[in-house]
Design an enzyme around this catalytic site. Structure first.
Site, PDB file in Angstrom:
ATOM      1  N   ARG A 158      -9.183  -1.895   2.204  1.00  0.00           N
ATOM      2  CA  ARG A 158      -8.885  -1.003   1.078  1.00  0.00           C
ATOM      3  C   ARG A 158     -10.000  -0.006   0.788  1.00  0.00           C
ATOM      4  NH1 ARG A 158      -7.229  -6.105  -2.423  1.00  0.00           N
ATOM      5  NH2 ARG A 158      -8.398  -7.041  -0.731  1.00  0.00           N
ATOM      6  N   SER A 175     -14.028  -5.878   1.473  1.00  0.00           N
ATOM      7  CA  SER A 175     -14.175  -5.218   0.171  1.00  0.00           C
ATOM      8  C   SER A 175     -13.443  -5.998  -0.920  1.00  0.00           C
ATOM      9  CB  SER A 175     -13.732  -3.755   0.216  1.00  0.00           C
ATOM     10  OG  SER A 175     -12.387  -3.601   0.601  1.00  0.00           O
ATOM     11  N   ARG A 177       0.845  -1.214   0.000  1.00  0.00           N
ATOM     12  CA  ARG A 177       0.000   0.000   0.000  1.00  0.00           C
ATOM     13  C   ARG A 177       0.882   1.267   0.000  1.00  0.00           C
ATOM     14  NH1 ARG A 177      -2.936  -3.679  -0.887  1.00  0.00           N
ATOM     15  NH2 ARG A 177      -4.416  -4.656   0.534  1.00  0.00           N
ATOM     16  N   LYS A 198     -17.390 -12.545   8.284  1.00  0.00           N
ATOM     17  CA  LYS A 198     -16.801 -11.566   7.357  1.00  0.00           C
ATOM     18  C   LYS A 198     -16.583 -12.257   6.011  1.00  0.00           C
ATOM     19  CE  LYS A 198     -12.892  -8.445   6.716  1.00  0.00           C
ATOM     20  NZ  LYS A 198     -12.101  -7.397   7.351  1.00  0.00           N
ATOM     21  N   GLU A 246     -13.618 -15.310   8.774  1.00  0.00           N
ATOM     22  CA  GLU A 246     -13.506 -14.696   7.442  1.00  0.00           C
ATOM     23  C   GLU A 246     -13.131 -15.733   6.386  1.00  0.00           C
ATOM     24  OE1 GLU A 246     -10.787 -11.381   7.142  1.00  0.00           O
ATOM     25  OE2 GLU A 246     -11.171 -11.131   5.013  1.00  0.00           O
ATOM     26  N   GLY A 285     -10.876  -5.911  -2.935  1.00  0.00           N
ATOM     27  CA  GLY A 285     -10.359  -5.431  -4.218  1.00  0.00           C
ATOM     28  C   GLY A 285     -11.405  -4.738  -5.085  1.00  0.00           C
TER      29      GLY A 285
END
Ligand code: 13P
Length: 342
Positions: A292, A261, A33, A219, A177, A263
């Site tokens: 992100r 999210s 990032r 998640k 997740e 990507g």
């Protein structure tokens, strides 16, 4: 008693109008990032950036909890206040990523299993002492014509359930997740099929391993066409397939589904969540736990420069506000422009 605390924490994390900030990027992910904005990743720059996010005035109106990384939960704000303490003082619940990453799965070319169970009970106790009240464990599954295999689905489900049970013993709410990755050319129907199988394995294992479902959060990925597919599904179709999948496979006892999210652009992630909630009410709270999609504009506005901290905070606050609106189906694309005039 312990169960009451887990239920209360889980509910607080999906309180009306609020969602979770995932700020638990591992060292290698945050480096990626920072590389994108030309900032060197050092302990100092990582601390400064997380400080920007966590001290954003008013973010707690829309943010219920923050997922931290091992380094971050031990760091402090510029005035010396430990990050978990700073967040808790604003009514934001501190959380912690506890998995050790997705590693190649033996005898399964192209598939992974998430590691980190060894010594987990001890690590959870330490994290609770540092202020964590919820945790995250991420498993990943790739879609091809043949994958994921049943072996990969069940091996990861088993590990997710072992993690969840250990968390609950320690008074920590487990966020489970299972992320079906959306890279590839697959259709939305194929994403629906794969996500359904992954959720079926997950809830079977959680049940078998005596996990208290009301003290967990899910998640997941949204059900999307592959990012490289032609004729990708629009927001209405995404909402339809995603809800169809979750209504079939997620027990109503789960207090909340907090999407990743994965990507999507930040605007798509908001628009999709909005379309899903516009079709409510649903049996669970449907919220966000974005990395992100909450941070991209803030990272860009900050660019590693101390003089841009306020601009970065404004961008983060705005994104959090729009995702909060998406929780009630009241987001409109025009709201994207509000920041310019704010
Ligand atoms: P993204 O929203 O960027 O997918 O990150 C969420 C997350 O925590 C992934 O594990």
């Amino acid at each position: 008693m312990a169960h009451d605390e887990l239920h209360e924490t889980a509910k607080a994390l999906v309180a009306d109008g609020k969602g979770i900030l995932a700020a638990d990027e591992s060292d290698s992910t945050i480096k990626k990032r920072f590389d994108a904005i030309g900032v060197e990743s050092t302990e100092k720059t990582r601390r400064a950036y997380r400080d920007l996010l966590f001290t954003t005035p008013g973010a707690e109106e829309y943010i219920s909890g923050v997922i931290l990384f091992d380094e971050t939960i031990r760091q402090s704000s510029a005035d010396g206040t430990p990050f978990p303490k700073l967040l808790a003082s604003k009514g934001v619940v501190p959380g912690i990523k506890v998995d050790k990453g997705a590693k190649p799965l033996a005898h399964a070319q192209g598939e992974t299993v998430t590691e980190g169970l060894d010594g987990l009970r001890t690590r959870l106790e330490e994290y609770r002492g540092l202020g964590a009240r919820f945790a995250k464990w991420r498993a990943t599954y790739s879609i091809t014509d043949e994958l994921p295999s049943q072996y990969c689905e069940w091996t990861n489900a088993h590990a997710l359930a072992r993690y969840a049970a250990l968390c609950q013993e320690t008074g920590i709410v487990p966020i489970v997740e299972p992320e079906v990755l959306m890279d590839g050319t697959h259709t939305i129907e194929r994403a629906y099929h794969v996500t359904s199988r992954v959720l079926y394995a997950l809830y079977t294992e959680l049940f078998e391993q005596r996990v208290d479902i009301a003290g967990t959060l899910l998640k997941p990925n949204m059900v999307l066409s592959g990012y490289e597919a032609s004729n990708r599904a629009g927001a209405d179709e995404v909402a339809e397939w995603t809800l169809k999948c979750f209504y079939k496979h997620v027990p109503a006892a789960v207090p909340g589904i907090v999407f990743l999210s994965g990507g999507q652009t930040d605007e798509d992630a908001t628009a999709h969540l909005n379309a899903i909630n516009a079709r409510g009410p649903h049996p669970w709270q449907l919220s966000f736990s974005y990395g992100r999609a909450l941070q991209a504009p803030a990272l860009k506005a900050w660019g590693g420069k101390p003089e841009n901290v306020e601009a970065g905070q404004r961008a983060y606050y705005h994104r959090a506000k729009l995702n909060s609106a998406a929780r009630t189906g009241t987001y409109a694309p025009e709201m994207e422009r509000e920041l310019v005039t704010a």
